[in-house]
Structures are given as C-alpha cells and as structure tokens.
Design a protein around this motif. Sequence first.
Motif, short mmCIF file in Angstrom:
data_model
loop_
_atom_site.label_atom_id
_atom_site.label_comp_id
_atom_site.label_asym_id
_atom_site.label_seq_id
_atom_site.Cartn_x
_atom_site.Cartn_y
_atom_site.Cartn_z
N GLU A 104 56.87 16.54 30.25
CA GLU A 104 56.52 15.23 29.70
C GLU A 104 55.61 15.39 28.49
O GLU A 104 55.83 14.80 27.43
N ALA A 105 54.55 16.19 28.65
CA ALA A 105 53.59 16.36 27.56
C ALA A 105 54.26 16.97 26.33
O ALA A 105 53.96 16.57 25.20
N ARG A 106 55.15 17.92 26.54
CA ARG A 106 55.83 18.54 25.41
C ARG A 106 56.70 17.51 24.67
O ARG A 106 56.68 17.44 23.43
N ALA A 133 55.43 12.35 18.98
CA ALA A 133 54.26 11.82 18.28
C ALA A 133 53.96 12.60 17.01
O ALA A 133 53.55 12.02 15.99
N LEU A 134 54.16 13.91 17.03
CA LEU A 134 53.95 14.72 15.83
C LEU A 134 54.87 14.27 14.71
O LEU A 134 54.46 14.17 13.54
N ASP A 135 56.12 13.98 15.04
CA ASP A 135 57.05 13.47 14.05
C ASP A 135 56.53 12.14 13.48
O ASP A 135 56.63 11.88 12.27
N GLY A 136 55.96 11.30 14.35
CA GLY A 136 55.38 10.05 13.90
C GLY A 136 54.18 10.25 12.99
O GLY A 136 53.98 9.50 12.03
N VAL A 137 53.36 11.26 13.27
CA VAL A 137 52.22 11.58 12.42
C VAL A 137 52.69 11.91 11.01
O VAL A 137 52.16 11.37 10.01
N THR A 191 49.51 12.77 19.86
CA THR A 191 49.84 14.17 19.58
C THR A 191 48.77 15.11 20.12
O THR A 191 49.07 16.08 20.82
N ILE A 192 47.53 14.82 19.80
CA ILE A 192 46.43 15.71 20.18
C ILE A 192 46.35 15.86 21.70
O ILE A 192 46.29 16.98 22.23
N PHE A 193 46.38 14.75 22.41
CA PHE A 193 46.24 14.84 23.86
C PHE A 193 47.49 15.40 24.52
O PHE A 193 47.40 16.17 25.49
N SER A 194 48.66 15.04 24.02
CA SER A 194 49.89 15.59 24.60
C SER A 194 49.96 17.10 24.43
O SER A 194 50.37 17.82 25.35
N LEU A 195 49.57 17.59 23.25
CA LEU A 195 49.62 19.03 23.02
C LEU A 195 48.56 19.77 23.84
O LEU A 195 48.63 20.99 23.97
#
Length: 228
Positions: A109-111, A117-121, A154-158
């Motif tokens: 899930e986190a990955r 989210a990174l793509d959104g950033v 992104t930060i928390f998921s990674l």
Amino acid sequence: MNPFDDLVTRATADPGVRGLVLTGSYARGLETIHSDHDVIVVMDEESRGRWETRRSAVLDEIIYTVDGLADTSLLWQRYAFRGARVLLDRLDGRIAELVELQAEPTADEAREWGREALDGVVNQFYRAAKSRREGALVAARLDEMESVSWLLTTIFSLHGRLRPYNKYLRWELDNFPLGPPWDDLPERVAADPGSLFKVVCGLAERCGHRDVLDSWGDSLDVVRATYG
C-alpha cells in the motif's frame, strides 16, 4: 453523567457491542476545552439497527460493524485510527488488531501511494515552474500551495506510514519521528513547499522510485531549474 461516560455505560451494557474505540484529540492527549469525544462503536451485524451514528459538539458516536472496521479501502478515514485507544474489545483482541490494520499500511500500500503521490508532486511543480517562467507568480504560488498534499503523502508513504491529518502532523512527528531532515516539516512545508522538492526527489530515489522521476523526461529539468 456526561455524554461520553453515558455512551461507555450504554455500550458496555449491550452485548451486541463488540468494541469501543476512542479516536481524535482525546485519544492522543491533545484535547482542549473545545474538543469533542470521537468514539467508534463496533457492532455485530444483527444488533446494528439498535444504534445509529450521532454527532454533536461534545460527542461523535460513529457506528461500525466488525466487517466495516476490517475494510481498509476508505483511505481518508484511516489516519483516524493512528493513536486510537481501544476502550472495549469483546473479540479477544480482534478489535485491537483491526485498529492496527487501519493505522498501519502494508508495504505494498505504502509503495503504491508513494509512487502515485510522487508523480503528483512533479506535476504540481512542473505547473508552478512553467508559471514562474512566464511571470505568472500568483498561479505559480497557488500550484506550490496545492503541492502540499502530494508532498506530505509522498514523504510519509515512502516511510511506510499514513499521511497525518494536518491537525496532527506535529503530534505524529513528535511521537513517531522521521528523523532529519524532516523534524521541521510542518513549518517548512507551510512556509515554502518548493524547498522540499529536491529533498523529496532524493528520498524517492533512495526508495527505488527513480523511474517515476525519469518518466517526466525533459520536463523534470524544467522543474529542477526552478526548485533544485
């Protein structure tokens, strides 16, 4: 008897109630004179009709079934269970297990969330960089502001975590630190989201997501020319 104590008394007396879970500010020790109690009442399916969700200025009484508590598909709701306190568990620890399941994402899930989210950033800062290049500073600033949700996810998921609600961002970092360079994350993301672009990209690369960045091709150079 206050409404919270009355709810606990009624729920404890009802054998159809399988669990009680306290969430929100009271669970995290952050209550103020303005805080209400947020309580999830977990019912068996047969008894659900005897209870209904009720919200007031002093008590939110939210009804779940056991199967509903086990359903982790409602992503925005899951952080509510971070730091939650189980007040009643008639399923020999199963209620506590389901609360933990809500509060802790799986590695897969986190990955998935982190990559999306990174793509959104990158997308938000690409828009902002183009606006700055054209001198449209207000539009650029709005895009930078809109990047905050993507950045925090992104930060928390990674880091294998759920993104906190903004209200609990400082509580999360104080109780479950990410370590440098994230100690001042709330202040930094509020003041200058663009200052996080480079460091978030570095985190993504270390976590094996360079391919997401590379997929932007020359557009990434446009972003880096502005945000590093």
